[in-house]
Motif scaffolding. Structure first.
Motif, PDB file in Angstrom:
ATOM      1  N   GLN A  10       8.315   1.396   6.823  1.00  0.00           N
ATOM      2  CA  GLN A  10       8.327   0.115   7.536  1.00  0.00           C
ATOM      3  C   GLN A  10       7.806   0.357   8.941  1.00  0.00           C
ATOM      4  O   GLN A  10       8.333   1.210   9.658  1.00  0.00           O
ATOM      5  N   THR A  11       6.770  -0.381   9.337  1.00  0.00           N
ATOM      6  CA  THR A  11       6.264  -0.252  10.700  1.00  0.00           C
ATOM      7  C   THR A  11       6.888  -1.333  11.576  1.00  0.00           C
ATOM      8  O   THR A  11       7.379  -2.352  11.080  1.00  0.00           O
ATOM      9  N   ASN A  23       3.933  -4.059   8.869  1.00  0.00           N
ATOM     10  CA  ASN A  23       3.603  -3.808   7.466  1.00  0.00           C
ATOM     11  C   ASN A  23       4.585  -2.851   6.810  1.00  0.00           C
ATOM     12  O   ASN A  23       5.196  -2.022   7.468  1.00  0.00           O
ATOM     13  N   ARG A  24       4.706  -2.984   5.494  1.00  0.00           N
ATOM     14  CA  ARG A  24       5.474  -2.055   4.673  1.00  0.00           C
ATOM     15  C   ARG A  24       4.504  -1.381   3.722  1.00  0.00           C
ATOM     16  O   ARG A  24       3.588  -2.015   3.225  1.00  0.00           O
ATOM     17  N   ASP A  25       4.746  -0.121   3.485  1.00  0.00           N
ATOM     18  CA  ASP A  25       3.875   0.642   2.605  1.00  0.00           C
ATOM     19  C   ASP A  25       4.743   1.489   1.688  1.00  0.00           C
ATOM     20  O   ASP A  25       5.740   2.067   2.124  1.00  0.00           O
ATOM     21  N   VAL A  26       4.392   1.554   0.419  1.00  0.00           N
ATOM     22  CA  VAL A  26       5.150   2.358  -0.546  1.00  0.00           C
ATOM     23  C   VAL A  26       4.597   3.778  -0.554  1.00  0.00           C
ATOM     24  O   VAL A  26       3.386   3.983  -0.509  1.00  0.00           O
ATOM     25  N   GLY A  32       6.921  12.305   1.276  1.00  0.00           N
ATOM     26  CA  GLY A  32       5.707  11.551   1.577  1.00  0.00           C
ATOM     27  C   GLY A  32       5.989  10.393   2.515  1.00  0.00           C
ATOM     28  O   GLY A  32       5.214  10.114   3.436  1.00  0.00           O
ATOM     29  N   ALA A  33       7.100   9.711   2.290  1.00  0.00           N
ATOM     30  CA  ALA A  33       7.482   8.590   3.162  1.00  0.00           C
ATOM     31  C   ALA A  33       7.774   9.086   4.571  1.00  0.00           C
ATOM     32  O   ALA A  33       7.344   8.470   5.559  1.00  0.00           O
ATOM     33  N   ALA A  48       9.917   3.511  10.267  1.00  0.00           N
ATOM     34  CA  ALA A  48      11.102   4.030   9.593  1.00  0.00           C
ATOM     35  C   ALA A  48      10.731   4.323   8.150  1.00  0.00           C
ATOM     36  O   ALA A  48       9.960   3.584   7.530  1.00  0.00           O
ATOM     37  N   ALA A  49      11.272   5.422   7.616  1.00  0.00           N
ATOM     38  CA  ALA A  49      11.118   5.764   6.208  1.00  0.00           C
ATOM     39  C   ALA A  49      12.407   5.349   5.507  1.00  0.00           C
ATOM     40  O   ALA A  49      13.500   5.643   5.991  1.00  0.00           O
TER      41      ALA A  49
END
Length: 84
Positions: A10-11, A23-26, A32-33, A48-49
């Motif tokens: 989560q940015t 943005n959120r990225d999987v 990796g997160a 945040a991861a």
């Protein structure tokens, strides 16, 4: 009923002098997160991861855990994630 674990980044961005979610990225794995969140924090105010566990069929949230925080993250972010 199967549980699905998802790792996310989560940015956070600054809008009108306040931090807000961006943005959120999987990510494919926990490490990796964390690596992606740390790298992204170099060009964003904060990241945040997260580890999200949800029911695969209903989508009902079982748990959300902060794996790591980098840079500026809202003070109440941990409360929001834990549902408090």
């Amino acid at each position: 009923m199967g549980m699905r674990t998802t790792f996310m980044v989560q940015t956070f961005e600054i809008h009108r002098k306040r931090l807000r979610p961006g943005n959120r990225d999987v990510a494919p794995t926990e490490s990796g997160a964390l690596k992606r969140a740390e790298a992204t924090a170099k060009r964003m105010p904060g990241t945040a991861a997260l580890c999200i566990v949800a029911d695969d069929e209903t989508g009902e949230l079982e748990s959300a855990t902060i794996l790591g925080q980098f840079g500026e993250v809202p003070e109440d972010f941990a409360e929001q994630v834990s549902g408090g």
